[in-house]
Design an enzyme around this catalytic site. Structure first.
Site, PDB file in Angstrom:
ATOM      1  N   CYS A 124      11.380 -70.620  36.305  1.00 63.58           N
ATOM      2  CA  CYS A 124      11.554 -71.254  34.998  1.00 63.58           C
ATOM      3  C   CYS A 124      12.412 -72.502  35.095  1.00 63.58           C
ATOM      4  O   CYS A 124      12.263 -73.422  34.323  1.00 63.58           O
ATOM      5  CB  CYS A 124      12.217 -70.297  34.024  1.00 63.58           C
ATOM      6  SG  CYS A 124      11.508 -68.688  34.107  1.00 63.58           S
ATOM      7  N   GLY A 181       8.458 -60.360  29.000  1.00 66.32           N
ATOM      8  CA  GLY A 181       9.883 -60.093  29.186  1.00 66.32           C
ATOM      9  C   GLY A 181      10.731 -60.915  28.228  1.00 66.32           C
ATOM     10  O   GLY A 181      11.738 -60.430  27.699  1.00 66.32           O
ATOM     11  N   THR A 182      10.352 -62.164  28.007  1.00 65.71           N
ATOM     12  CA  THR A 182      11.139 -63.040  27.130  1.00 65.71           C
ATOM     13  C   THR A 182      11.214 -62.451  25.722  1.00 65.71           C
ATOM     14  O   THR A 182      12.302 -62.365  25.127  1.00 65.71           O
ATOM     15  CB  THR A 182      10.505 -64.449  27.094  1.00 65.71           C
ATOM     16  OG1 THR A 182      10.491 -64.966  28.426  1.00 65.71           O
ATOM     17  CG2 THR A 182      11.265 -65.386  26.179  1.00 65.71           C
ATOM     18  N   GLN A 218      12.831 -57.823  36.781  1.00 64.84           N
ATOM     19  CA  GLN A 218      12.658 -57.972  38.230  1.00 64.84           C
ATOM     20  C   GLN A 218      12.719 -56.631  38.963  1.00 64.84           C
ATOM     21  O   GLN A 218      12.185 -56.504  40.061  1.00 64.84           O
ATOM     22  CB  GLN A 218      13.720 -58.921  38.804  1.00 64.84           C
ATOM     23  CG  GLN A 218      13.559 -60.360  38.375  1.00 64.84           C
ATOM     24  CD  GLN A 218      12.352 -61.046  39.019  1.00 64.84           C
ATOM     25  OE1 GLN A 218      11.841 -60.636  40.062  1.00 64.84           O
ATOM     26  NE2 GLN A 218      11.886 -62.112  38.385  1.00 64.84           N
ATOM     27  N   GLY A 236       4.845 -57.461  32.374  1.00 67.27           N
ATOM     28  CA  GLY A 236       3.654 -57.071  33.133  1.00 67.27           C
ATOM     29  C   GLY A 236       3.356 -57.932  34.344  1.00 67.27           C
ATOM     30  O   GLY A 236       2.935 -57.429  35.390  1.00 67.27           O
ATOM     31  N   HIS A 237       3.592 -59.259  34.234  1.00 65.21           N
ATOM     32  CA  HIS A 237       3.094 -60.129  35.310  1.00 65.21           C
ATOM     33  C   HIS A 237       3.948 -60.098  36.569  1.00 65.21           C
ATOM     34  O   HIS A 237       3.590 -60.696  37.579  1.00 65.21           O
ATOM     35  CB  HIS A 237       2.872 -61.561  34.805  1.00 65.21           C
ATOM     36  CG  HIS A 237       4.097 -62.378  34.590  1.00 65.21           C
ATOM     37  ND1 HIS A 237       4.477 -63.392  35.448  1.00 65.21           N
ATOM     38  CD2 HIS A 237       5.023 -62.364  33.603  1.00 65.21           C
ATOM     39  CE1 HIS A 237       5.580 -63.954  34.980  1.00 65.21           C
ATOM     40  NE2 HIS A 237       5.933 -63.357  33.869  1.00 65.21           N
TER      41      HIS A 237
END
Ligand code: PLP
Length: 382
Positions: free
Chosen positions: A324, A69-70, A177, A198-199
């Site tokens: 995070c 995502g980052t 999300q 993915g995670h």
């Protein structure tokens, strides 16, 4: 263990692992090579791309694989803004974005891109009228997340995208999300770029994708061998891509089984139980327009960290906010932007349910959490 931190990450689905394993072993070919071993990898990458595209209901050619995502957020913002017209260079982001968007916006600002940060209301919602007042013809891109990772609030993305388009700007949404929990279809949201990871959907860490509508030009941020239609060079991480594809296929099947309905019933049981058993508690985020598995609170007069440690002793994994920023000494930027006082923010707790969460899990939390909060409060007072 009762795992209630699905917004931080999810366990790898066994069938995802099963599909990935051959690509760590005998199917090690490079997808850019022409012999059959390479072509087996190429066809697995193509299948994965189709599965991601099916989940979003978009053409496969509009999907670019990333390392998560980052990277998808970075590629969206930097890829649009690295070459823009001098009279249309502004980036608008919301104040409750994930750091992957906010820190990228601040980086771009330091390098000359004008940036506007949108305020949110007390529920964490960006009001379309606020965007309408702050946007101008100098805006190149607006980025507002589909749903927030700390408080679960779902943004009015379709309306916000409409406001952006009326001003001639592009619209990106970080759907990390939301994807897998609720239907996310770019055509209905009206966005131009969308990030996923993915995670968060029972796939592997280090996998993700950026969807970019055909016709939107994106400047490559990783140059080299020209993979991913020259947008993102580098030999494909085939096992991770295969895992992401399978996770998207599973997410698609879950969504058509009213997954959100089942999860939101559990979430409501948890929210109502916590709010009625623990006095001086604030539900953070929108009461109804929130992710189906997401419950988040602030307990006045306690610190979130000892609550987490006590929950951990009882076999319950939870979070004080975003994974995070946990351990960070500064108060959550999301809760601060929502106008919650710093003292109250200290008592933040996030409980996020997943596909294997049960009524028994929720009831066990409801049996333990009120006692933990009460005893920490009495220690504080004593
Ligand atoms: N955006 C949001 C809203 C997130 O919650 C996260 C992860 O927590 C990310 C982006 C970053 O995704 P990744 O961990 O795949 O880099």
């Amino acid at each position: 263990m009762i795992y209630l931190d699905h917004a931080a990450t999810t366990p790898l689905d066994p069938s995802v692992l099963e599909e990935m394993l051959p690509f760590f072993g005998e199917l090690y070919g490079n997808p850019s090579t022409l012999y059959s071993l390479g072509q087996a990898a190429r066809s697995a990458v193509d299948t994965a791309r189709d599965r991601v595209a099916d989940l979003l209901n978009v053409p496969s050619r509009e999907i670019t694989f990333t390392s998560g995502g980052t990277e998808a957020d970075n590629l969206a913002l930097r890829g649009v803004l690295c070459e823009v017209r001098p009279d249309r260079r502004r980036l608008i982001v919301s104040s409750v974005e994930h750091e992957a968007v906010l820190d990228t916006a601040h980086f771009l600002e330091r390098h000359g891109i004008p940036v506007t940060v949108l305020p949110v209301d007390g529920d964490g919602t960006v009001q379309p009228d606020v965007l309408r007042k702050m946007i101008g013809t100098d805006t190149a891109l607006v980025s507002v997340m589909t749903a927030n990772n700390e408080v679960g609030t779902i943004q009015p993305v379709a309306e916000l995208a409409n406001v952006a388009h009326e001003a001639g700007a592009l619209f990106h949404t970080d759907a990390v999300q939301a994807v897998g929990s609720v239907p996310v279809h770019p055509a209905e949201l009206g966005c131009d770029l969308l990030s996923l990871s993915g995670h968060k959907i029972y796939g592997p860490k280090g996998s993700g994708a950026l969807w970019v509508r055909s016709g939107v030009h994106l400047f490559a941020q990783m140059t080299g061998g020209g993979q991913e239609r020259r947008v993102r060079s580098g030999t494909e991480n085939v096992p991770a891509i295969v895992g992401l594809g399978k996770a998207c296929e599973l997410a698609n099947a879950r969504i058509s089984e009213n997954y959100a309905g089942k999860l939101s019933a559990l979430r409501d049981r948890l929210i109502e139980g916590v709010m009625s058993a623990i006095p001086d508690t604030m539900l953070t985020g929108h009461r109804d327009l929130r992710l189906p598995g997401h419950a988040s609170f602030c307990f006045r007069g306690v610190e979130g960290e000892p609550v987490l440690i006590n929950l951990d002793f009882s076999g319950i994994a939870a979070s004080s906010g975003s994974a995070c920023s946990s351990g960070a000494s500064t108060p959550s930027h999301v809760l601060s932007a929502m106008g919650i006082p710093a003292d109250t923010i200290k008592g933040a707790l996030r409980l996020t349910l997943g596909k294997d969460s049960t009524v028994e899990d929720v009831d066990r939390v409801l049996g333990i959490l009120p006692r933990i909060v009460a005893s920490l409060r009495s220690l504080q007072r004593g």
